[in-house]
Design an enzyme around this catalytic site. Structure first.
Site, PDB file in Angstrom:
ATOM      1  CG  ASP A 184      72.851  56.158  58.793  1.00  0.00           C
ATOM      2  OD1 ASP A 184      73.612  57.064  59.156  1.00  0.00           O
ATOM      3  OD2 ASP A 184      72.549  55.979  57.591  1.00  0.00           O
ATOM      4  CE  LYS A 192      76.328  54.529  59.162  1.00  0.00           C
ATOM      5  NZ  LYS A 192      76.296  55.887  59.737  1.00  0.00           N
TER       6      LYS A 192
HETATM    7  P1  NDP Z   1      66.078  58.992  57.680  1.00  0.00           P
HETATM    8  O1  NDP Z   1      65.781  57.612  57.216  1.00  0.00           O
HETATM    9  O2  NDP Z   1      65.387  59.470  58.889  1.00  0.00           O
HETATM   10  O3  NDP Z   1      65.836  60.015  56.441  1.00  0.00           O
HETATM   11  C1  NDP Z   1      66.562  59.873  55.235  1.00  0.00           C
HETATM   12  C2  NDP Z   1      65.848  60.494  54.068  1.00  0.00           C
HETATM   13  O4  NDP Z   1      66.654  60.381  52.863  1.00  0.00           O
HETATM   14  C3  NDP Z   1      64.549  59.812  53.698  1.00  0.00           C
HETATM   15  O5  NDP Z   1      63.663  60.796  53.240  1.00  0.00           O
HETATM   16  C4  NDP Z   1      64.967  58.847  52.562  1.00  0.00           C
HETATM   17  O6  NDP Z   1      63.916  58.511  51.713  1.00  0.00           O
HETATM   18  C5  NDP Z   1      66.004  59.611  51.842  1.00  0.00           C
HETATM   19  N1  NDP Z   1      66.938  58.683  51.198  1.00  0.00           N
HETATM   20  C6  NDP Z   1      67.643  57.679  51.775  1.00  0.00           C
HETATM   21  N2  NDP Z   1      68.416  57.032  50.905  1.00  0.00           N
HETATM   22  C7  NDP Z   1      68.159  57.611  49.724  1.00  0.00           C
HETATM   23  C8  NDP Z   1      68.648  57.376  48.424  1.00  0.00           C
HETATM   24  N3  NDP Z   1      69.559  56.406  48.166  1.00  0.00           N
HETATM   25  N4  NDP Z   1      68.197  58.191  47.440  1.00  0.00           N
HETATM   26  C9  NDP Z   1      67.307  59.193  47.699  1.00  0.00           C
HETATM   27  N5  NDP Z   1      66.817  59.449  48.921  1.00  0.00           N
HETATM   28  C10 NDP Z   1      67.231  58.678  49.909  1.00  0.00           C
HETATM   29  O7  NDP Z   1      67.645  59.092  57.889  1.00  0.00           O
HETATM   30  P2  NDP Z   1      68.516  60.062  58.796  1.00  0.00           P
HETATM   31  O8  NDP Z   1      67.859  61.387  58.953  1.00  0.00           O
HETATM   32  O9  NDP Z   1      68.931  59.302  59.988  1.00  0.00           O
HETATM   33  O10 NDP Z   1      69.803  60.209  57.889  1.00  0.00           O
HETATM   34  C11 NDP Z   1      69.950  61.210  56.892  1.00  0.00           C
HETATM   35  C12 NDP Z   1      71.429  61.403  56.603  1.00  0.00           C
HETATM   36  O11 NDP Z   1      72.094  61.835  57.784  1.00  0.00           O
HETATM   37  C13 NDP Z   1      72.186  60.158  56.145  1.00  0.00           C
HETATM   38  O12 NDP Z   1      73.211  60.548  55.262  1.00  0.00           O
HETATM   39  C14 NDP Z   1      72.804  59.643  57.444  1.00  0.00           C
HETATM   40  O13 NDP Z   1      73.925  58.830  57.205  1.00  0.00           O
HETATM   41  C15 NDP Z   1      73.177  60.952  58.094  1.00  0.00           C
HETATM   42  N6  NDP Z   1      73.388  60.936  59.539  1.00  0.00           N
HETATM   43  C16 NDP Z   1      72.457  60.447  60.408  1.00  0.00           C
HETATM   44  C17 NDP Z   1      72.677  60.498  61.773  1.00  0.00           C
HETATM   45  C18 NDP Z   1      71.658  60.041  62.761  1.00  0.00           C
HETATM   46  O14 NDP Z   1      71.902  60.219  63.959  1.00  0.00           O
HETATM   47  N7  NDP Z   1      70.542  59.470  62.351  1.00  0.00           N
HETATM   48  C19 NDP Z   1      73.915  61.030  62.318  1.00  0.00           C
HETATM   49  C20 NDP Z   1      74.804  61.584  61.330  1.00  0.00           C
HETATM   50  C21 NDP Z   1      74.533  61.523  60.009  1.00  0.00           C
HETATM   51  P3  NDP Z   1      63.833  57.023  51.045  1.00  0.00           P
HETATM   52  O15 NDP Z   1      64.140  56.035  52.122  1.00  0.00           O
HETATM   53  O16 NDP Z   1      62.444  56.868  50.546  1.00  0.00           O
HETATM   54  O17 NDP Z   1      64.806  56.975  49.920  1.00  0.00           O
HETATM   55  O1  2IT Z   2      76.487  58.782  60.642  1.00  0.00           O
HETATM   56  C1  2IT Z   2      76.438  58.850  61.892  1.00  0.00           C
HETATM   57  O2  2IT Z   2      77.279  59.469  62.534  1.00  0.00           O
HETATM   58  C2  2IT Z   2      75.325  58.170  62.564  1.00  0.00           C
HETATM   59  N1  2IT Z   2      74.482  57.601  61.892  1.00  0.00           N
HETATM   60  C3  2IT Z   2      75.271  58.150  64.070  1.00  0.00           C
HETATM   61  C4  2IT Z   2      76.178  57.106  64.617  1.00  0.00           C
HETATM   62  C5  2IT Z   2      76.097  56.869  66.105  1.00  0.00           C
HETATM   63  O3  2IT Z   2      76.787  55.945  66.544  1.00  0.00           O
HETATM   64  O4  2IT Z   2      75.379  57.568  66.811  1.00  0.00           O
END
Ligand code: NDP
Ligand code: 2IT
Length: 445
Positions: free
Chosen positions: A164, A124
């Site tokens: 992410d 990561k």
């Molecule tokens: P995005 O940036 O698209 O959305 C994340 C949301 O969460 C935003 O609304 C953000 O608002 C909020 N957020 C982030 N950090 C914080 C914080 N510390 N406190 C409060 N709110 C927070 O991210 P993703 O949709 O990509 O990711 C969402 C989750 O899914 C994460 O846990 C990520 O690790 C997980 N994930 C993502 C994958 C992917 O393919 N993208 C795959 C697997 C898991 P703000 O920034 O204003 O705080």
């Molecule tokens: O938390 C996760 O699994 C991701 N943000 C996606 C990682 C990836 O390599 O597609």
């Protein structure tokens, strides 16, 4: 395994790394039994080796804003474990990013990637850069500067980053462009690429789709499906929108989404053009959901609150770590929630998980539920290696199959004497066994 001693030693070595220590404890608690049944793990020091990353790269990321002012952020890549394949995992850009958060995410990624059945190790990275309110040109300059350091560490057979929080298609484009220029190769080292330059169909939706496929399997164990179910989702990013789309397609009604400013309750359901509106909001770098309530007047905005107070059948936390605490879990249970599936990484606190498990609510952890994102990244890597593109039907079919398979592994290793499936245990044991056995085969490294 002397769990408390391992944790005390780790706390001493890594004081204050709360998220990392939280993630390690959860895995160790789940695998304690199977670890003790397999003395070869202990004699090969598997725990001591798996909890420490292979290496951590830290670097500065200087960049110039539109007014000419110079800024410096911190950049990281944590290469955690490559026993079963090249390091693989996302990059997070958010002001809260620190080593503890990236180590927790990298550690979780090892077992998640193992569960996908694809050959990917865990890693990561990211930066404390805040993309919110930045212009396109500023985002580009930041991404280019970030990659000027990172490119030396990565490669299609070495380490393959992706998106992410704060990193989506646009950022991957800017970073991949710079990588391609520096390496003089078009080898697809990042995943989540655009469809015209090596990306895979379905990758943008994959984490959300996969999460809903997994929840569908959970419901199936109770002879239920999404038809007519009321669903609460948090976040409105990469993961949340795909989940909302798929829930709607399967006949469920998504009634909430959330941002750091609060949550939206829309009794009419968040679907179709409303999801497109959310995507436009995200594209404008405005991480707030309030404008949704101006656009769709039936929707109510609840400032500073979390969506878990809304009555729902299924809850899908899709925002960030520790966003669902004990009180939230108690409210959900009181309101009759049937299934909680984590789209985000570690969104429920350990106390919240305890509440769900005590009340025999179906609960599954992020490393199983959201593995569809990285699994589809793996499918993108396969397509890049073969120099072929699969149709969306083909990718979706493989993704669906992978999610069913992960669910089966969780049931196999997590079913307790009374028939309740402890998905936390199931996911951790299944993910761990493959990595631990590979580490045994490969010698002490
Ligand atoms: P995005 O940036 O698209 O959305 C994340 C949301 O969460 C935003 O609304 C953000 O608002 C909020 N957020 C982030 N950090 C914080 C914080 N510390 N406190 C409060 N709110 C927070 O991210 P993703 O949709 O990509 O990711 C969402 C989750 O899914 C994460 O846990 C990520 O690790 C997980 N994930 C993502 C994958 C992917 O393919 N993208 C795959 C697997 C898991 P703000 O920034 O204003 O705080
Ligand atoms: O938390 C996760 O699994 C991701 N943000 C996606 C990682 C990836 O390599 O597609």
């Amino acid at each position: 395994m002397n769990l408390e001693k391992i944790m005390t030693d780790l706390e001493k070595k890594h004081p204050g790394e709360v998220e990392y220590l939280q993630a390690v404890r959860e895995v160790l608690e789940s695998i304690e039994e199977i670890y003790n049944e397999n003395p070869q793990f202990e004699s090969a020091g598997i725990i001591e080796r798996v909890v420490e990353p292979d290496r951590i790269l830290t670097f500065k990321v200087p960049w110039v804003d539109d007014s000419g002012k110079v800024h410096v952020n911190l950049g990281y890549r944590v290469q955690f474990n490559n026993a079963i394949g090249p390091y693989k995992g996302g990059l997070r850009f958010h002001p809260s990013v620190n080593l503890s958060i990236l180590k927790f995410l990298g550690f979780e990624q090892i077992f998640k990637n193992s569960l996908t059945t694809l050959p990917m190790g865990g890693g990561k990275g990211g930066s404390d850069f805040d993309p919110k309110g930045k212009s396109n040109a500023e985002i580009m300059r930041f991404c280019q500067s970030f990659m000027l350091e990172l490119w030396k560490m990565i490669g299609p057979e070495t380490d393959v980053p992706a998106g992410d929080i704060g990193v989506g298609g646009r950022e991957i484009g800017f970073m991949y462009g710079m990588y391609k220029k520096l390496s003089r190769e078009h080898t697809g080292v990042l995943t989540g690429k655009g469809i015209n330059w090596g990306g895979s169909l379905i990758r943008p939706e994959a984490t959300g789709f996969g999460a809903v496929y997994f929840a569908q399997e959970m419901l199936k164990t109770k002879n239920q499906d999404f038809k007519g179910k009321v669903v609460a989702i948090s976040g409105f990013g990469n993961v949340a929108w795909g989940a909302a789309l798929k829930v709607t397609e399967l006949g469920g009604k998504v009634v909430t989404i959330s941002g750091p400013d609060g949550y939206i309750y829309d009794p009419d359901g968040i679907s179709g053009e409303k999801i497109n509106f959310l995507l436009e909001l995200r594209a404008s770098n405005q991480d707030i959901v309030k404008p949704y309530s101006y656009e769709f007047p039936n929707a109510q905005f609840h400032q500073g609150k979390r969506p878990w107070e809304v009555k729902c059948d299924v809850a899908l936390p899709c925002a960030t770590q520790n966003e669902l605490g004990k009180d939230d879990a108690q409210t959900l249970v009181k309101n009759g929630v049937m299934c909680v599936a984590e789209g985000a990484n570690m969104p429920s606190t350990p106390e919240a998980i305890e509440v769900f498990q005590e009340h025999k609510v179906m609960f599954a952890p992020g490393k199983a539920v959201n593995a569809g994102g990285v699994a589809t990244s793996g499918l993108e890597m396969s397509q890049n290696s073969m120099k072929l593109n699969w149709s969306s039907e083909e990718v979706d079919m493989r993704l669906h199959q992978i999610m069913k398979n992960i669910h089966e592994q969780c049931v196999k290793y997590g079913t307790t004497a009374d028939g309740y499936v402890n998905y936390v245990k199931g996911a951790n044991v299944a993910g761990f066994l493959k990595v631990a056995n590979a580490m045994l085969d490969l010698g002490v490294l």
